[in-house]
Design a protein around this motif. Structure first.
Motif, mmCIF file in Angstrom:
data_model
loop_
_atom_site.group_PDB
_atom_site.id
_atom_site.type_symbol
_atom_site.label_atom_id
_atom_site.label_comp_id
_atom_site.label_asym_id
_atom_site.label_seq_id
_atom_site.Cartn_x
_atom_site.Cartn_y
_atom_site.Cartn_z
ATOM 1 N N VAL A 1 -31.246 -38.131 -11.064
ATOM 2 C CA VAL A 1 -30.613 -39.111 -11.957
ATOM 3 C C VAL A 1 -30.100 -38.455 -13.233
ATOM 4 N N PRO A 2 -30.931 -37.724 -14.001
ATOM 5 C CA PRO A 2 -30.365 -37.086 -15.198
ATOM 6 C C PRO A 2 -29.265 -36.081 -14.881
ATOM 7 N N ALA A 3 -29.387 -35.363 -13.765
ATOM 8 C CA ALA A 3 -28.333 -34.409 -13.404
ATOM 9 C C ALA A 3 -27.025 -35.129 -13.113
ATOM 10 N N ASN A 4 -27.097 -36.260 -12.413
ATOM 11 C CA ASN A 4 -25.881 -37.031 -12.119
ATOM 12 C C ASN A 4 -25.311 -37.686 -13.364
ATOM 13 N N VAL A 5 -26.193 -38.120 -14.282
ATOM 14 C CA VAL A 5 -25.712 -38.702 -15.536
ATOM 15 C C VAL A 5 -24.921 -37.669 -16.330
ATOM 16 N N LEU A 6 -25.422 -36.424 -16.360
ATOM 17 C CA LEU A 6 -24.745 -35.366 -17.105
ATOM 18 C C LEU A 6 -23.481 -34.896 -16.395
ATOM 19 N N ALA A 7 -23.550 -34.769 -15.068
ATOM 20 C CA ALA A 7 -22.409 -34.236 -14.325
ATOM 21 C C ALA A 7 -21.343 -35.291 -14.054
ATOM 22 N N GLY A 8 -21.753 -36.561 -13.977
ATOM 23 C CA GLY A 8 -20.828 -37.625 -13.608
ATOM 24 C C GLY A 8 -19.544 -37.669 -14.416
ATOM 25 N N PRO A 9 -19.612 -37.627 -15.762
ATOM 26 C CA PRO A 9 -18.371 -37.706 -16.546
ATOM 27 C C PRO A 9 -17.425 -36.529 -16.323
ATOM 28 N N LEU A 10 -17.922 -35.431 -15.749
ATOM 29 C CA LEU A 10 -17.084 -34.250 -15.540
ATOM 30 C C LEU A 10 -16.369 -34.267 -14.192
ATOM 31 N N VAL A 11 -16.835 -35.138 -13.280
ATOM 32 C CA VAL A 11 -16.294 -35.125 -11.918
ATOM 33 C C VAL A 11 -14.847 -35.602 -11.903
ATOM 34 N N ALA A 12 -14.562 -36.716 -12.606
ATOM 35 C CA ALA A 12 -13.203 -37.263 -12.585
ATOM 36 C C ALA A 12 -12.177 -36.288 -13.160
ATOM 37 N N PRO A 13 -12.391 -35.726 -14.371
ATOM 38 C CA PRO A 13 -11.376 -34.768 -14.871
ATOM 39 C C PRO A 13 -11.240 -33.531 -13.994
ATOM 40 N N ALA A 14 -12.355 -33.052 -13.423
ATOM 41 C CA ALA A 14 -12.264 -31.882 -12.543
ATOM 42 C C ALA A 14 -11.448 -32.216 -11.300
ATOM 43 N N THR A 15 -11.669 -33.397 -10.729
ATOM 44 C CA THR A 15 -10.954 -33.803 -9.522
ATOM 45 C C THR A 15 -9.472 -34.019 -9.804
ATOM 46 N N VAL A 16 -9.174 -34.779 -10.854
ATOM 47 C CA VAL A 16 -7.780 -35.097 -11.171
ATOM 48 C C VAL A 16 -7.015 -33.840 -11.572
ATOM 49 N N ALA A 17 -7.620 -33.011 -12.433
ATOM 50 C CA ALA A 17 -6.938 -31.785 -12.855
ATOM 51 C C ALA A 17 -6.759 -30.829 -11.687
ATOM 52 N N GLY A 18 -7.756 -30.735 -10.812
ATOM 53 C CA GLY A 18 -7.632 -29.878 -9.646
ATOM 54 C C GLY A 18 -6.526 -30.328 -8.720
ATOM 55 N N LEU A 19 -6.421 -31.663 -8.489
ATOM 56 C CA LEU A 19 -5.355 -32.195 -7.641
ATOM 57 C C LEU A 19 -3.997 -31.970 -8.291
ATOM 58 N N ALA A 20 -3.935 -32.176 -9.600
ATOM 59 C CA ALA A 20 -2.671 -31.924 -10.308
ATOM 60 C C ALA A 20 -2.264 -30.465 -10.175
ATOM 61 N N GLY A 21 -3.232 -29.563 -10.276
ATOM 62 C CA GLY A 21 -2.927 -28.145 -10.098
ATOM 63 C C GLY A 21 -2.397 -27.851 -8.715
ATOM 64 N N GLY A 22 -2.980 -28.476 -7.697
ATOM 65 C CA GLY A 22 -2.511 -28.266 -6.331
ATOM 66 C C GLY A 22 -1.095 -28.766 -6.127
ATOM 67 N N LEU A 23 -0.769 -29.920 -6.711
ATOM 68 C CA LEU A 23 0.582 -30.468 -6.580
ATOM 69 C C LEU A 23 1.594 -29.624 -7.353
ATOM 70 N N LEU A 24 1.224 -29.184 -8.575
ATOM 71 C CA LEU A 24 2.133 -28.371 -9.372
ATOM 72 C C LEU A 24 2.369 -27.001 -8.756
ATOM 73 N N ASP A 25 1.353 -26.475 -8.045
ATOM 74 C CA ASP A 25 1.499 -25.159 -7.436
ATOM 75 C C ASP A 25 2.624 -25.133 -6.413
ATOM 76 N N VAL A 26 2.919 -26.284 -5.824
ATOM 77 C CA VAL A 26 4.024 -26.359 -4.867
ATOM 78 C C VAL A 26 5.354 -26.072 -5.569
ATOM 79 N N VAL A 27 5.460 -26.487 -6.854
ATOM 80 C CA VAL A 27 6.704 -26.348 -7.606
ATOM 81 C C VAL A 27 6.703 -25.105 -8.492
ATOM 82 N N SER A 28 5.599 -24.913 -9.226
ATOM 83 C CA SER A 28 5.535 -23.810 -10.191
ATOM 84 C C SER A 28 4.108 -23.290 -10.287
ATOM 85 N N PRO A 29 3.762 -22.241 -9.559
ATOM 86 C CA PRO A 29 2.400 -21.692 -9.608
ATOM 87 C C PRO A 29 1.928 -21.330 -11.011
#
Length: 722
Positions: free
Chosen positions: A366-394
């Protein structure tokens, strides 16, 4: 819901369910609905089993025929090391097969094992291969294929190639952020965990964060939420939002691959969104519909651990989050209350299932998920954005990739520090179903106390202290049978013979660690000591055994015994046996008359190891020295019955292991003796993969310290001490 194991049984269940539904439709409509649902799932299962059983490939696999196959890749290649060489397992759909000159048009699932590079084997691509067929263990597949040769791949449909390009882009965008973040971000975005190390997996398991490395409903919910927020900002209305949401789900499944776990995640993610609009009650209805629909589509999900945990977590969040967040919201900000309530509700709901699977209850989750939880969304969204941008401009893709890497690095640090806590988890020794009664009581107590900040903070402080410095369990643990001592990079195994006596097999590289281990176990005398072979990591600590303890006989193999010992030394070979107190010991290896090995040949010395099977009560322990694959296979030919409940992993968990040997042993538990940070890479990823394939739970001295095998109430348990 239980999946029937044969088509006949599945048909019978379906017919009974339909009959029950017809009988109850007027008087008990709810019972009729349940019966209809059971009937649908059973009918789906019967159809799948009948279709698989009628495949011509099944008979060819049973007779180990060689076939020429036209296949389409359905699951990306999973690379592993087998006997020191790169190999890969890849899921395929067999479209056409030619066996013994006859050609068949089929559409059956299979797993192909390919030697060498497999980077081109990605979902959707087609190729031809020639291979030897064998029966599959899974009911969803008709065969396994040991590939002899294969063609180059042909391109897949554009949507598969596009999804593969984005997956590659995600890896490229975070490649500069460090090994662990670069491995975690693809796992968060699209479930690609191929680069995740075993050490990192273990940290995430102990800290209760394993779900982050697998595609889950959370991933889809994050992606959908971003898509819908952007769409609303652009003025898209309700109908358009539904269309965009559906397209986002389809794109997510293509990106993460349509494996059962991804289909499950898509279902659970849609349920989560439904709950946002319908409330918890409507969300539960959506969850029930999703469960039934998923089981009708794929009945084998009912046997999937991930499916059970996803359902439990989703149900816990739907039922428990709102009341708990409401109480916490009386004295903390709403966003903070939700951040705390969601992991508590999910973890409590999953606890009975986790205890049944692992025999442990996590305290740090529970405490580990409480601490890690807020970081999951930005890591996921930024990672996906990086993957999409890599198609156009690495180069431009490195910007969101860096953000994703920072977030992932923080998650990895949380997992590492949480797993390092001595009280990260506790063993659950009672029946798992008892937790079905305990968990609701715990939730009510948490709910009642959550409105009092002083009590909550006090409990959190007490839990933190307990995890940091937990009360020490008495050592040795009651009912211990065997202990793998933490002696660094070496072997030392102690087996309780009763009355302060023990059989000791090997002594590690240095005297002090094995001496301390024996002292902690209160071993007063050693009637028999065995040196499996004369390598220093097994015999170098010999003087630690004889420190203030009488030692009787010393048994050795053809490589000889410890230096400086002037007592009785006897050579043993297969067929020998002896008793030590309550222990019955069989010598399975080496063969009688084996010549002394060349001491300059490390493999020859390893293969000269003494292998013992020790029986204590109803439990059999296999101590396999440093035996390597050729000797393991030869041992099976000489002595086919090597079955045991517990196995000491051969050669510290090196990559050189025989699959047939592990299959014949059939152990449920394995101990691995290895030194922390050793230069040999022990235990190797290939060895751990082999254990996972055979359903063996393992404990390792480099991370767990002394590992004790305990028998209580007729069940084997594992207790560790750092």
């Amino acid at each position: 819901m239980l999946v029937a194991t044969s088509s006949v049984l599945a048909v019978a269940v379906a017919l009974v369910a339909i009959a029950l539904a017809g009988a109850c439709v007027g008087r008990w409509p709810r019972v009729a609905v349940v019966a209809v649902c059971v009937g649908l799932v059973a009918a789906s299962c019967a159809w799948r089993l009948a279709d698989s059983g009628a495949s011509p490939l099944r008979d060819a696999a049973a007779h180990h025929r060689t076939a020429a196959l036209d296949v389409r890749v359905t699951r990306d290649a999973r690379v592993f090391t087998r006997f020191g060489s790169d190999s890969a397992a890849v899921g395929v759909r067999v479209l056409r097969a030619t066996v013994d000159g006859r050609s068949y048009g089929v559409g059956d699932a299979a797993t192909a094992f390919v030697d060498g590079s497999a980077r081109d084997l990605v979902v959707g691509r087609r190729l031809t291969m020639v291979g030897r067929l064998a029966s599959a263990e899974s009911t969803t597949e008709v065969a396994t294929i040991d590939v002899v040769r294969r063609s180059s791949v042909r391109g897949a449909a554009w949507w598969w190639e596009a999804s593969q390009r984005v997956r590659t882009g995600v890896r490229h965008a975070v490649a500069h952020t460090g090994r662990d973040p670069a491995a975690l971000v693809p796992a968060l975005v699209d479930g690609d965990d191929a680069a995740v190390s075993d050490r990192m997996r273990e940290d995430f398991r102990r800290s209760g964060l394993t779900h982050l490395m697998a595609v889950s409903g959370t991933n889809l919910t994050i992606v959908l939420a971003v898509v819908l927020v952007l769409a609303r900002s652009a003025g898209v209305r309700r109908a358009g939002l539904i269309v965009l949401g559906g397209l986002a789900v389809v794109a997510f499944v293509l990106l993460a691959r349509p494996d059962p776990s991804v289909v499950r995640a898509a279902g659970m993610g849609v349920v989560g969104l439904a709950a946002l609009g319908l409330g918890s009650r409507g969300g539960l209805r959506a969850l029930a519909v999703a469960i039934i629909a998923l089981l009708v589509v794929d009945p084998t999900l009912s046997r999937s651990v991930g499916f059970v945990l996803s359902v439990c977590a989703t149900a816990g969040i739907l039922v428990g989050t709102r009341p708990l967040a409401g109480r916490l919201g009386r004295w903390m900000p709403r966003w903070c209350a939700l951040a705390v309530a969601v992991p508590i509700a999910a973890q409590l709901a999953c606890t009975p299932a986790l205890a049944a699977i692992s025999g442990q209850v996590s305290l740090v989750a529970v405490p580990a998920n409480v601490l890690a939880g807020p970081l999951v969304a930005p890591a996921t969204v930024a990672g996906l954005a990086g993957g999409l941008l890599d198609v156009v401009s690495p180069p431009l893709a490195r910007v969101p990739g860096t953000v994703a890497g920072w977030c992932a690095a923080a998650i990895v640090a949380i997992a590492h520090h949480a797993a390092a806590l001595a009280g990260a988890s506790i063993a659950w020794r009672g029946p798992w179903w008892l937790l079905l009664l305990v968990v609701p009581v715990v939730f009510v107590l948490v709910w009642r106390l959550s409105a009092r900040p002083a009590v909550v903070l006090g409990l959190m402080l007490g839990l933190a202290v307990g995890m940091w410095r937990p009360p020490q369990v008495g050592w040795p643990p009651e009912g211990w049978l065997m202990v793998a001592c933490d002696v660094g990079q070496g072997d030392a195994t102690v087996i309780d013979a009763g009355g302060g006596a023990a059989l000791v097999v090997d002594a590690g590289p240095d005297p002090a660690p094995v001496d301390r281990c024996l002292d902690r176990l209160h071993v007063k005398r050693i009637p028999v000591a065995v040196v499996t072979h004369a390598h220093a990591d097994h015999a170098g600590g010999w003087s630690g055994l004889v420190d203030d303890r009488p030692v009787g006989r010393v048994l050795v193999g053809p490589s000889g015994g410890p230096r400086g010992w002037h007592g009785v030394v006897s050579a043993v070979s297969t067929g020998d046996g002896f008793a030590v107190g309550r222990l019955d010991v069989e010598v399975l290896w080496p063969p009688a008359g084996a010549a002394p090995p060349d001491r300059s040949d490390g493999s020859a010395m390893n293969d000269a190891s003494v292998v013992l099977r020790v029986t204590v009560g109803a439990t059999r322990l296999l101590l396999s020295g440093d035996l390597e694959p050729d000797a393991q296979d030869e041992l099976l030919r000489l002595h086919p019955d090597v079955a045991a409940d517990v196995m000491k992993m051969p050669h510290h968990g090196s990559s050189r292991q025989s699959d047939g040997f592990f299959d014949a042993v059939g152990a449920r538990i394995a101990t691995i003796s290895a030194g922390e940070g050793n230069d040999y890479g022990h235990p190797a990823a290939a060895a751990l993969h082999l254990l996972r394939e055979h359903g063996v739970a393992w404990w390792r001295t480099d991370t767990d310290g002394d590992v004790a095998i305990v028998r209580r109430a007729g069940h084997l348990r594992v207790v560790t001490q750092h």
